[in-house]
Each structure stands twice: as C-alpha cells, then as structure tokens.
Write an enzyme that holds these catalytic residues in place. Structure first.
Site: not given
Ligand code: NCD
Ligand code: ZN
Length: 452
Positions: A241, A307, A311
């Site tokens: 990312h 990515d 949540h």
């Molecule tokens: C990721 C997660 O929620 O696991 N969150 C994010 O903001 N990308 C963790 C991560 O990849 O840093």
């Molecule tokens: Zn991640």
C-alpha cells in the site's frame, strides 16, 4: 492438495491434439487489441489454446463480452482466527473475492493469535479447506522466530515496520538487516508494511482523516522505504500500500515490487469525515491522490491490491481516535477500476498487468494470463452492464463500503479451473479453494523477480 496442472501447449504440432473438454468464446485482449477468441479448456479446466476458431466441441459463447484473467489480490485480511469482531471469515471473505473477480487472495497474518509458527499455519490451512471459495496463499508473520521453519509451510512473509493490531513486534534498526537476510534465504515473497513510527506525530486527538494523515505523514513511508533500501539481493521484497508518487519513483529506482490500493488511488483525505475513511497508511490530500493515479495509469505501479481490512460499522462508529483502521475492498477493487477502463481513464492492459498478471507471477502461480498451460481462471466482463455500488448488494460480511454509490462493473461470470463459480453476477460455486504456495522450480534458487 492437488498439484496444479501444467500441460504441453500446441500439441497439434506433434499430431496429438487433445480434444477440448469445452470452448469459451468471446473477446479478449490479444497482442494489445480486443479481438474475438475461442479458448479451449482441457479436462481439468486448464487452458489448452487460444485461437480465432477452435474445432467443434461444447461451447459457451459470451458474445461481445470480454474475457479477462481472474485477479490475484496480494493483500487481504480475512480475520480468522480470533477476530470475529471484524466481521469477516475465510468463508465470507472468499465469496466476496469471487464476486469481485479475485481468484487468489494472499491472506495476512495479523490474526489473533498472529501466524508465527508452523502449527498456526496448519491451523489456518484447516480453516481454508472446505470453506474457501477461491484459492488462498497464507503469509506468516516475520519476527524473532525461525523464518526457516515457517518457510516450509508459508506462502510468503509479512513484516510490519510499525505496530498494527494485534502485532506489536517490529524490528529494531539492528534487527531488520538480520531479518531480511534470513527471509532472503527462504526465497519466499516478503511483503512489508512500510511506515516508520519515529515519524508519527501526536495529533491529539485525531478527529478526521485529515488529522490522521498528519499523524502518519508521507515522510514515515519515505523513511521506512529507506530502511529497506540496502536489502539482500536475493530478497523478494514487496512494499504494501504505497501512497505517494515519490515512493513509486524510489521503489522503481530500487527495483522492488510494490502495490497500491484502490482507496489510495480513488479517495482523498476529504472523501469522508468519519472513521470509515480511517486507514493505514492514511488517505492523502487530493493532489497526492491524483499524482498516484497518474503513475498507476502510466503503468508505473507493478501491482494493484485491495488491503481488504474489514471492520464492522459498530467498531467504526467509535470516536475517530479510537476506531480501528482499515476498510473492505476485495469485492470492489476490480469493479471500480473496470469502470475507469470503461470511461477511458485507464487502459485495460495496464489494469490487467497490475491486477492479474504481475501479482500471479510474483507468487509463482500459473494464473493471471489467458495462456496455454495456465489454469482456466477467468472472468467475463460486460462493459455495458454498469452498476451502482451499494453495501446491501455486496457479499462481504462487514456490511459497508467506502464506495457507496460509485459506478462499477462487476464480473458477470467467474470461472475457476474451467467451472463457473459466478454466473449472471451471482455466486454459484462450492468451497473448493485450495491453499497455494509459490511454485518456483524445485530446489532452484530463483532470482528476485523484477516485476516492472
Ligand atoms: C489493517 C487491518 O485492519 O488489519 N488496517 C489497515 O488500516 N490497513 C492492518 C494493516 O494492514 O496495517
Ligand atoms: Zn493490510
């Protein structure tokens, strides 16, 4: 785990042509041009050949629709085991991937507990078998344990340079070179979350994505990349990312692999004020977003990855400073970018290189191209069927998207080993996804892949 099928292409030159089990006819990008093709598939769903016309056989004709390889997503969090609060599972997340045109997900190890031992890898593998709709490659977490032992079972490694729940083990300045040396000897791909925490600033308390971007500024990304610059030659380094044009240039100069996400390409720190738009690394100001897009559209970025970090909305509705970072994306990544292709902002070839071909090569998988000997993992895209994204029509169990109301082109069909797992935009598959590992020639010391 059945080994993937590799067949001799062009058997007809030797007079022993295999009769295709089925033929899929449509249009495809061949030699840089969309043209009519007929794809012959063998009895195990492998691609035998691509021709203008195939011999007679059972045919599936998709007319003017476009056949493209299924995508490989190098960065997906499916939250098993131990994180049911995040609202996703191996089962729901892989159906979401299938519907989004992703046939292989590389799954991240920041689960609870994190994947730091062979036993934990085996436990995760058991969660894939009989439950996953698409293939899954499992990353192990690099750390103070033995990379050599983990490498017997893992599909790759992940290093976090800044803590990321529930991972708090990050390498010190002295430790990192030793970690990289040991990882280089495994020949497995190594993905790095490159943010240098000493550059984080106290913005107390951050209340929106603009503050979040100030708290974790681009200089943290730049400094982390410099920590990786003197890496061992043999290390298969992939930076996750990337958010800035400067990082793109630096990583190209270093000859490292890297990815960008749809959210950093399409959203800025002003796209939304609430914690749904809180992500690590943060969304950037509009000018930076636009520059990243320009680099991507120019083909300067090796890989597109989601990515996918789901949540639940209830977790995201906490006060901004305390809400978790991350947003879902595996189901919307390709549809959003296909819409950009339809609009003429991006070439189909550039998208397919970044979403399908290079990530599959990076992981040593016989997918990602419509080529003889590759698995019959492909999508059917109808560029006339534009849709408006809406969370209630997405399958990810987390139940929301930051791209609500955006135009998108979802795959009409998704084929896996010559069998449809998505038909007419609906999931019709079975949980036959496999755990895959990089397939480089046995015993060979494969040179680092330079995907640029
Ligand atoms: C990721 C997660 O929620 O696991 N969150 C994010 O903001 N990308 C963790 C991560 O990849 O840093
Ligand atoms: Zn991640």
């Amino acid at each position: 785990m059945a080994p993937p099928v590799r067949r001799q292409p062009d058997r007809d030159r030797f007079g022993a042509r295999e009769a295709p089990a089925q033929i899929v006819a449509g249009r495809a990008l061949v030699a840089g041009r969309l043209q009519p093709v007929e794809i012959a598939l063998g009895s195990e769903g492998e691609i035998l050949s691509l021709r203008r016309t195939q011999p007679p056989g059972p045919r599936h004709d998709v007319g003017e629709s476009v056949i493209v390889p299924a995508a490989t997503d190098l960065h997906v969090h499916l939250r098993e085991p131990g994180r049911p609060d995040a609202g996703e599972s191996m089962a729901t997340g892989t159906v979401s991937a299938a519907l989004g045109g992703v046939g292989l997900v590389a799954e991240m190890p920041n689960t609870e507990p994190p994947v730091t031992s062979v036993e934990r890898l085996e436990e995760k593998e058991a969660r894939v078998r009989g439950r996953a709709a698409v293939d899954v490659l499992l990353y192990a977490l690099a750390g103070r344990g033995s990379a050599r032992a983990l490498a017997l079972r893992a599909g790759g490694f992940k290093i976090y340079l800044s803590p990321s729940a529930p991972v708090d083990e990050v390498p010190s300045a002295e430790e990192l070179p030793r970690w990289l040396e040991e990882l280089a000897r495994t020949d497995l791909p190594v993905a790095v979350h490159a943010e240098e925490p000493s550059h984080f600033r106290g913005v107390a308390p951050p209340k929106d994505p603009i503050d979040w971007g100030r708290a974790r500024p681009p200089s943290a990304e730049a400094a982390a990349i410099e920590r990786l610059a003197r890496r061992p030659d043999r290390l298969r380094l992939h930076v996750a990312h990337v958010t800035t044009r400067a990082a793109v240039s630096r990583l190209r100069a270093l000859g490292a692999s890297f990815e960008v996400t749809p959210h950093h390409l399409l959203l800025s720190d002003r796209s939304g004020p609430d914690a749904r738009f809180k992500v690590n690394p943060p969304l950037r100001p509009e000018a930076e977003r636009a520059a990243l897009w320009t680099a991507f559209a120019a083909g300067e970025v090796p890989a597109l990855a989601s990515d996918h970090a789901p949540h639940t909305l209830s977790a995201k509705s906490a006060e901004f400073a305390r809400a978790p970072s991350g947003m879902p994306g595996v189901e919307t990544m390709l549809p959003l970018l296909l819409e950009r292709v339809r609009r003429g902002d991006l070439s189909l070839g550039t998208l397919l290189s970044a979403a399908c071909d290079r990530p599959a090569r990076w992981l040593g998988q016989p997918v990602g191209r419509l080529a003889p000997g590759h698995r019959g993992n492909f999508l059917v895209i109808d560029f006339r069927r534009r849709e408006t994204l809406s969370a209630d029509r997405l399958s990810s169990a987390c139940g929301w998207t930051a791209f609500e109301g955006w135009d998108a082109i979802r795959p009409v069909e998704h084929w896996r080993d010559g069998v449809r797992i998505v038909a007419d935009g609906e999931y019709v598959g079975r949980p036959e996804g496999r755990v895959v590992r990089p397939e480089f020639a046995p015993g060979a010391v494969s040179p680092p892949i330079r995907p640029l």
